[in-house]
Design a protein around this motif. Sequence first.
Motif, short mmCIF file in Angstrom:
data_model
loop_
_atom_site.label_atom_id
_atom_site.label_comp_id
_atom_site.label_asym_id
_atom_site.label_seq_id
_atom_site.Cartn_x
_atom_site.Cartn_y
_atom_site.Cartn_z
N ASN A 136 0.87 -1.17 0.00
CA ASN A 136 0.00 0.00 0.00
C ASN A 136 0.91 1.22 0.00
OD1 ASN A 136 -1.73 2.20 1.69
ND2 ASN A 136 -3.01 0.95 0.39
N PRO A 137 1.42 1.55 -1.17
CA PRO A 137 2.47 2.57 -1.24
C PRO A 137 1.91 3.99 -1.23
CG PRO A 137 2.02 1.74 -3.42
CD PRO A 137 1.11 0.98 -2.48
N GLY A 138 2.80 4.94 -0.97
CA GLY A 138 2.49 6.36 -1.07
C GLY A 138 3.59 7.06 -1.85
N THR A 139 3.61 8.36 -1.76
CA THR A 139 4.55 9.15 -2.56
C THR A 139 6.00 8.69 -2.35
OG1 THR A 139 3.09 11.05 -2.59
CG2 THR A 139 5.43 11.49 -2.89
N THR A 140 6.38 8.40 -1.10
CA THR A 140 7.78 8.07 -0.82
C THR A 140 8.14 6.66 -1.26
OG1 THR A 140 7.05 7.60 1.44
CG2 THR A 140 8.20 9.68 1.07
N GLU A 141 7.22 5.91 -1.83
CA GLU A 141 7.55 4.57 -2.31
C GLU A 141 7.44 4.47 -3.83
OE1 GLU A 141 5.17 5.00 0.24
OE2 GLU A 141 6.88 4.96 1.60
N MET A 142 7.27 5.60 -4.51
CA MET A 142 7.05 5.53 -5.96
C MET A 142 8.26 4.95 -6.71
SD MET A 142 3.97 6.04 -6.77
CE MET A 142 3.50 5.26 -5.23
N PRO A 143 9.51 5.27 -6.35
CA PRO A 143 10.61 4.61 -7.06
C PRO A 143 10.59 3.08 -6.88
CG PRO A 143 11.42 6.54 -5.87
CD PRO A 143 10.01 6.31 -5.42
N PHE A 144 10.16 2.63 -5.71
CA PHE A 144 10.07 1.19 -5.50
C PHE A 144 8.96 0.59 -6.36
CE2 PHE A 144 9.83 -2.83 -3.40
CZ PHE A 144 11.08 -3.02 -2.83
N VAL A 145 7.84 1.30 -6.48
CA VAL A 145 6.77 0.84 -7.37
C VAL A 145 7.30 0.75 -8.79
CG1 VAL A 145 4.54 1.51 -8.38
CG2 VAL A 145 4.89 1.65 -5.89
N GLY A 146 8.04 1.77 -9.20
CA GLY A 146 8.64 1.73 -10.54
C GLY A 146 9.57 0.53 -10.69
N THR A 187 4.57 10.40 -12.34
CA THR A 187 4.91 11.26 -13.47
C THR A 187 5.99 12.27 -13.08
OG1 THR A 187 2.68 10.99 -14.29
CG2 THR A 187 3.94 12.81 -15.21
N ARG A 188 5.83 12.87 -11.92
CA ARG A 188 6.86 13.81 -11.44
C ARG A 188 8.23 13.15 -11.35
NH1 ARG A 188 5.55 18.75 -8.60
NH2 ARG A 188 7.64 18.61 -7.73
N GLY A 189 8.24 11.85 -11.00
CA GLY A 189 9.50 11.12 -10.86
C GLY A 189 10.01 10.54 -12.16
N GLY A 190 9.35 10.85 -13.26
CA GLY A 190 9.79 10.36 -14.56
C GLY A 190 9.47 8.90 -14.79
N LEU A 191 8.55 8.36 -14.03
CA LEU A 191 8.19 6.95 -14.18
C LEU A 191 6.89 6.82 -14.97
CD1 LEU A 191 8.99 5.97 -10.50
CD2 LEU A 191 10.12 4.97 -12.51
N PRO A 192 6.75 5.74 -15.72
CA PRO A 192 5.50 5.56 -16.47
C PRO A 192 4.36 5.18 -15.53
CG PRO A 192 6.90 3.63 -16.71
CD PRO A 192 7.69 4.63 -15.90
N THR A 193 3.14 5.63 -15.83
CA THR A 193 2.00 5.25 -15.00
C THR A 193 1.27 4.04 -15.59
OG1 THR A 193 0.59 6.79 -16.20
CG2 THR A 193 1.58 7.60 -14.16
N ASP A 194 1.68 3.65 -16.80
CA ASP A 194 0.94 2.57 -17.45
C ASP A 194 1.70 1.24 -17.45
OD1 ASP A 194 2.92 3.40 -19.11
OD2 ASP A 194 1.67 3.48 -20.92
N ALA A 195 2.84 1.17 -16.75
CA ALA A 195 3.51 -0.12 -16.61
C ALA A 195 2.64 -1.01 -15.71
CB ALA A 195 4.90 0.07 -16.03
N PRO A 196 2.69 -2.33 -15.92
CA PRO A 196 1.69 -3.20 -15.26
C PRO A 196 1.62 -3.04 -13.74
CG PRO A 196 2.93 -4.44 -16.90
CD PRO A 196 3.56 -3.09 -16.83
#
Lengths: 522, 522
Positions: free
Chosen positions: A30-40, B456-465
């Motif tokens: 259940n990620p938030g803003t500070t986990e977005m690189p990990f989601v990527g 998007t701000r982090g340069g990551l795609p939002t449509d990756a699975p």
Amino acid sequence: MPKNGEGMQNGACLVLKTARDAGVRVCFANPGTTEMPFVGALDMVPGVRAVLGLFEGVCTGAADGYGRMAGTPAMTLLHLGPGHANGIANLHNARRARTPILNIVGDHTRAHLKYDSPLTSDIESLARPVSVWYRSVATEADLARDTAEAIQATMGAQRGVATLVLPVDLQSVSVDATLQGVVPKIPAPTFDRQRVAKIAELLGSKKPAVLLMGDRALSERGQRAAARIAAVTGAVCLSETFPARTERGAGLPDIDRLPYFPEPAREALAGRQVVLAGALAPVTYFGYEGISSELAPPESIALLAAPGEAADQALEAVADCLGATQETAATGAELWNIEPGQLTPQAIGRILSNALPENAIVSVEGGTCGYPFVTASARARRHTVLTNTGGAIGQGLPVALGAAVACPERRVFALQSDGSAQYTIQSLWTMARERLPVVILIASNRRYAILQTELTRGGLPTDAPNSRLLTELTDPAIDWMSLSRGYGVPAERATTTLQLVQALERALAYREGPCLIEMCLP
Amino acid sequence: MPKNGEGMQNGACLVLKTARDAGVRVCFANPGTTEMPFVGALDMVPGVRAVLGLFEGVCTGAADGYGRMAGTPAMTLLHLGPGHANGIANLHNARRARTPILNIVGDHTRAHLKYDSPLTSDIESLARPVSVWYRSVATEADLARDTAEAIQATMGAQRGVATLVLPVDLQSVSVDATLQGVVPKIPAPTFDRQRVAKIAELLGSKKPAVLLMGDRALSERGQRAAARIAAVTGAVCLSETFPARTERGAGLPDIDRLPYFPEPAREALAGRQVVLAGALAPVTYFGYEGISSELAPPESIALLAAPGEAADQALEAVADCLGATQETAATGAELWNIEPGQLTPQAIGRILSNALPENAIVSVEGGTCGYPFVTASARARRHTVLTNTGGAIGQGLPVALGAAVACPERRVFALQSDGSAQYTIQSLWTMARERLPVVILIASNRRYAILQTELTRGGLPTDAPNSRLLTELTDPAIDWMSLSRGYGVPAERATTTLQLVQALERALAYREGPCLIEMCLP
């Protein structure tokens, strides 16, 4: 920003690769803003399945269920201190179950922490009480090593929850593409041969004894060894009251649980030598006035193997010492005769026992139906039972979820009281999304029955206005049909034994996802 | 066991009397076994209303909403470490809001603690990060004093959550019937006259300035004083981004919020003297690469009044120093013209602004509709806005619940995003049970929109699975109609502006309890 894990990589990719290469296969997130690189990174590094929970307690409870069944850790992904805090209750249960969990918590970028912005909090203070290991990664050079050490801690002698805090700047930092993960070293569990000799001698004396079993002693191997010991010594085998995982049913010895309330529990142990095999020294669940917290006098207790040790192998060694080659009789599969009539907890236990297919998993939470089920299920088909080890409510549904992710080939049942189901009710949605064919059985008595029992034990009335208000789940009663469908889970209601038998037949025939049966009790 | 609070009494009765006599009127409770004597006491000591939450985060969030509106603390009643842990996220928000809350946590009987039974945990470690004051009552002689000190702490200079741990044996212990509660001493907030003189001088220089307002500065009194200052100095009045409580609407100055994202926030402050009136020095919400966490250079910031101080009086004193007698023009009530069409966040903000009756309270959680509403509502009828102060998600619904308990004569709206609603969804049931006529507006876009923005701000795609899987709330979409009815809350759906206008008319005509409107966004 790296585009994939094979070329340039970022810190999150390195953590993820290290975990994946150590056998981590699932991330309950259940990620938030500070986990977005990990989601990527979950899209860059293949091999780790991402499962979304709508609430963090769903994620941590699912990781508990997964770890109990898989024997290896699932990963969580939680959002700073407050997001992690929502997962603490089920991490508390996991700690008591000694379940391996790699608990990943994102944090602010390191330079931002000193500004005490709204989401800044003392993650360490919040995480330590439920973690056998805690670290906030300090520099990019530590990422792989810290991850490996965390995984080692989940599986090591202490075994349990390892909390690894990842500042967001260390998730997105670029690191050398050739950096590989560090391989954790997992020690195999051991046991103490001197204790084995001592326990064999104690039990050989034929003094009345109880083998109090927990953890690895409740594996098939542990149970078979205990049954060999029982056959030659007459010792009684008892499971701890809330084991993390027990194998049960036909072909295995019928091992009852130590009762929950102190009076019958004391009686079960009275005058007996208590041998601890993977269990802690037995104490009352709560402290009661005029009742000792110790359920057996310390001088009557002997340790064979502590939780985390190889209690199963230790039991085998004791059996060998005793020359015990035959087990006590295993139970055979047998169906209960179901009388027509209104549902009762006893009838529910029997109907569910009859319905269990071979190799089912049953996650049990709640006093109303939990005990009657375990009493009834000794002769069911072979199955695994998972219970609420730490008493933090809201454990049953997410543990069922995680067990279903870990064991897609096995049928999972959640036998769940209505009150406790509410704490992590969002589990239903994740089960629906992941198409997990969990059969959710809600024991619906519209009250916190255990609290009414405790009011009575304390000499307090249960019908005074505020006591009723705080222990009854009426006005309005929860409409389980609507609630379940709201999360995409088909539901039906059973009031009689026949209705429940038929509802379970339909549920077992349905394999496309979860389904819910409200079992209406008076 | 004492039968009532007037004869013999137990420890729980003494705590409860002390709290009641200090003005505590409500207890938001989710008790367990270790709180049963306290539950019994609620029937012996009249004057404290018990409200059950099905999940602890509902209780702590409701106490936050109550305290913000009442100005005095509500009490919670939570079950040991794990039960308390479920309430931490909303206590984190309450800490950031400086809301007075008397956070009562039951614990094991003192003699039982050393046995480390299943529910034993380090409550202090879990509670300290969210508490301005913490104590576990040590002896029966401390019960009344500790309760009074806890209440003092909730209302004192630090103002916030005071956590009082009550071992169950001290709840049930018999104490002298003549023992009365101790009366807490609540200091009145003060301000610093030297700072007033300095700020008046700074602002008198006519250098471009921003009055950054929070806490008491956002009361009517504070706003009117700020408007007087603005009229003579040209200073811009801005509210902190997430204020605990703001008065808004016709008759008050139109005070905008400091933007959430760092770039527009920096721009709003650039080149200006920043005067802090009840607000903290402005920092970015999260740390972003290449962007300073400080939104204004430290040398441009001057402190008039810290949060907790009498910022409203300090502003009046500054205005008096400046001889400022006229306010900037207040806004007049004005209705938006609503175009027919699909719902958009902007349209929702305008429609809700039009619909607010005089003295409404709006609890706002979620980025999708929160900003557009505040932008639209300056000319609405006079109302109060409550926002998510700490960023811990799941705050909006319980805060609305607590506000409705505190202010039965005012109409309460919860403007809530669908994702964040799920963390404390059980709030709906308590609203239904307590017949609180809260209008719940769910902004349903079936995604964590803020996380897609941050990807998007982090340069990551939002449509990756996996990124989609972890930021979209589809497959299945939550069926809000069913879910709401499951908790006893009537619900309807609006897709167009006209439908929402009419749904709000029906909702306002309905006063028997809560109702929910799902506002479907594309």
